[in-house]
Design an enzyme around this catalytic site. Structure first.
Site: not given
Ligand code: 5GP
Ligand code: ZN
Length: 136
Positions: A99, A101
């Site tokens: 993903h 951000h």
């Molecule tokens: P990473 O640290 O993997 O780059 O970021 C994952 C992101 O996914 C985090 O910022 C977290 O808040 C978001 N996230 C995790 N679970 C969910 C969810 O069930 N729904 C949504 N909308 N965001 C999520």
């Protein structure tokens, strides 16, 4: 993947505040936003990392991120934004479905990315650049 939270959001089986969807991508608000409007842009294809995705998907991703960033800024009044991407646990990845951000920013919003730079020794940068270049 059945147990992947982002696959489930993309399939609509888990709710999310979706702002964009097409055949290949979905974008929705991060549930723990760094700032209001913080979005996640997610390809429907389950792949753990940026480097696991086909070029055809990646080629669509950046223009979409720019489109989303314009919409976020116009909506929230934020002036600036960060694109952020994690690849692997050491980089802070928590959801192992690639993903991007898209994070709205404002002067003085108090968010800080603190980096302590490492130092190259004499000739080390050129030598390393050469070794990387040989593998690109
Ligand atoms: P990473 O640290 O993997 O780059 O970021 C994952 C992101 O996914 C985090 O910022 C977290 O808040 C978001 N996230 C995790 N679970 C969910 C969810 O069930 N729904 C949504 N909308 N965001 C999520
Ligand atoms: Zn997935």
């Amino acid at each position: 993947m059945n147990d992947c939270i982002f696959c489930q959001i993309a399939a609509g089986t888990i709710p999310a505040a979706v702002v964009y969807t097409d055949d290949d991508f979905v974008a929705f608000l991060d549930i723990r936003p760094v700032s209001a409007g913080h979005l996640l842009l997610v390809p429907r294809l389950h792949a753990e990392r940026l480097t696991d995705l086909p070029d055809a998907v990646l080629a669509r991703e950046l223009p979409l991120a720019a489109r989303l960033a314009r919409a976020i800024l116009a909506t929230t009044g934020a002036t600036d934004f960060n694109l952020f991407n994690t690849n692997g646990a050491a980089s802070g990845q928590e959801v192992f479905h690639h993903h991007l951000h898209v994070i709205p920013r404002m002067t003085g919003d108090g968010l800080k990315v603190t980096i302590t730079p490492v130092a190259y020794g004499p000739g080390e940068a050129a030598e390393l650049a050469g070794r990387i270049a040989a593998r690109v």
